[in-house]
Design a protein around this motif. Structure first.
Motif, short mmCIF file in Angstrom:
data_model
loop_
_atom_site.label_atom_id
_atom_site.label_comp_id
_atom_site.label_asym_id
_atom_site.label_seq_id
_atom_site.Cartn_x
_atom_site.Cartn_y
_atom_site.Cartn_z
N GLU A 241 8.32 17.70 -3.36
CA GLU A 241 8.11 18.93 -2.61
C GLU A 241 7.17 18.67 -1.44
OE1 GLU A 241 6.90 22.19 -5.01
OE2 GLU A 241 8.32 21.75 -6.62
N GLY A 242 7.37 19.44 -0.39
CA GLY A 242 6.58 19.23 0.82
C GLY A 242 5.09 19.30 0.61
N ALA A 243 4.65 20.17 -0.30
CA ALA A 243 3.22 20.34 -0.54
C ALA A 243 2.57 19.06 -1.05
CB ALA A 243 2.98 21.46 -1.55
N TYR A 244 3.35 18.21 -1.68
CA TYR A 244 2.80 16.98 -2.25
C TYR A 244 2.94 15.79 -1.30
CZ TYR A 244 3.04 19.82 -6.46
OH TYR A 244 2.90 20.83 -7.37
N LYS A 245 3.43 16.05 -0.09
CA LYS A 245 3.59 14.97 0.88
C LYS A 245 2.59 15.09 2.03
CE LYS A 245 8.15 15.49 1.29
NZ LYS A 245 9.56 15.19 1.69
N SER A 246 1.51 15.81 1.77
CA SER A 246 0.40 15.85 2.72
C SER A 246 -0.54 14.70 2.35
CB SER A 246 -0.34 17.20 2.65
OG SER A 246 0.52 18.26 3.00
N TRP A 247 -0.29 13.55 2.93
CA TRP A 247 -0.96 12.32 2.49
C TRP A 247 -2.43 12.37 2.91
CZ3 TRP A 247 2.44 11.15 -0.77
CH2 TRP A 247 3.80 11.22 -0.49
N ASN A 248 -3.30 12.77 1.99
CA ASN A 248 -4.71 12.98 2.28
C ASN A 248 -5.63 12.07 1.48
OD1 ASN A 248 -4.28 14.05 -0.24
ND2 ASN A 248 -5.22 16.05 0.18
N ALA A 249 -5.08 10.95 1.03
CA ALA A 249 -5.88 10.00 0.25
C ALA A 249 -5.28 8.61 0.44
CB ALA A 249 -5.91 10.39 -1.23
N HIS A 250 -5.94 7.63 -0.14
CA HIS A 250 -5.40 6.27 -0.08
C HIS A 250 -5.75 5.54 -1.38
CE1 HIS A 250 -9.58 5.84 1.39
NE2 HIS A 250 -9.53 4.61 0.89
N GLU B 68 0.83 -1.21 0.00
CA GLU B 68 0.00 0.00 0.00
C GLU B 68 0.86 1.26 0.00
OE1 GLU B 68 -3.61 2.04 2.64
OE2 GLU B 68 -2.78 0.09 3.17
N PRO B 69 0.59 2.20 -0.90
CA PRO B 69 1.39 3.42 -0.98
C PRO B 69 0.80 4.54 -0.13
CG PRO B 69 -0.09 3.37 -2.81
CD PRO B 69 -0.39 2.13 -2.01
N ARG B 70 1.54 5.63 -0.03
CA ARG B 70 1.00 6.88 0.48
C ARG B 70 0.51 7.68 -0.72
NH1 ARG B 70 6.43 8.39 3.46
NH2 ARG B 70 7.14 7.10 1.71
#
Length: 206
Positions: free
Chosen positions: A183-192, A132-134
């Motif tokens: 980039e940090g903005a794309y590492k807000s893991w808000n989905a699955h 399973e990914p982030r």
């Protein structure tokens, strides 16, 4: 005698990303059925076929891309109830859609477009090997309402740009090995991601 160049040496498989050996024969596939082809090593050829990629030279019939049929106007008609909708192909049901903010609606629409694309099979197939990914679904500022979908494992990441108003709304934006490159903005893991590769934003269901 054929001159050896970096072009012939630095080829890599689009699925396993292994650098192809000099003289190793690659098989050409189109991930989205278009005119852009990538190299696939012989060991990954079956996986490419399973993902639905089109092999170079294979006969094809003219079709209307699924993505084009799901552009914004039709998508809005769907949840507003002006045309039939297949519930199984959408991330959220109509009652939930009516309660979402514009930001959340953009995330849901981007997920639906991604899930209707061939890239869903790509990440789904990789997930079978890497687990399973982030996942993050990030809306960009601007009038075009573009969204970036990022799928990351510990040793690999893929990033897609979703443009609902485009004739080709989902495209590969980039990929790499180390998620720290993002980039940090794309590492807000808000989905699955589900087992079959469907992207599901983590939005309130009530």
């Amino acid at each position: 005698m054929t001159r050896v160049t970096r072009v012939t040496v630095d080829r890599s498989c689009a699925i396993c990303e292994r650098t192809l050996l000099m003289g190793e024969k690659a098989i050409r596939f189109s991930p989205n059925g278009g005119t852009d082809y990538v190299d696939v090593c012989p060991l990954c050829a079956d996986a490419a076929i399973e993902y639905g990629w089109v092999r170079e030279g294979a006969p094809t019939s003219p079709t209307v891309p699924v993505e084009r049929r799901r552009r914004r106007s039709n998508w809005l008609q769907t949840f507003l109830g002006t045309r039939p909708r297949d519930v199984e192909t959408t991330v959220a049901s109509e009652p939930i859609l009516r309660r979402l903010s514009d930001h959340e609606l953009a995330m849901v629409e981007a997920a639906d477009l991604f899930n209707a694309s061939q890239y869903r099979r790509t990440v789904g197939g990789i997930g079978k090997s890497l687990g399973e990914p982030r996942v993050s679904v990030v809306t960009l500022s601007g009038v075009n309402a573009e969204v970036v979908v990022t799928v990351a494992w510990d040793i690999s990441w893929y990033q897609y740009r979703v443009s609902p108003e485009s004739d080709n709304p989902v495209r590969l934006e980039g990929r790499g090995h180390d998620p720290d490159q993002l980039e940090g903005a794309y590492k807000s893991w808000n989905a699955h991601m589900s087992e079959d590769g469907r992207i599901m934003p983590d939005i309130a269901r009530v």
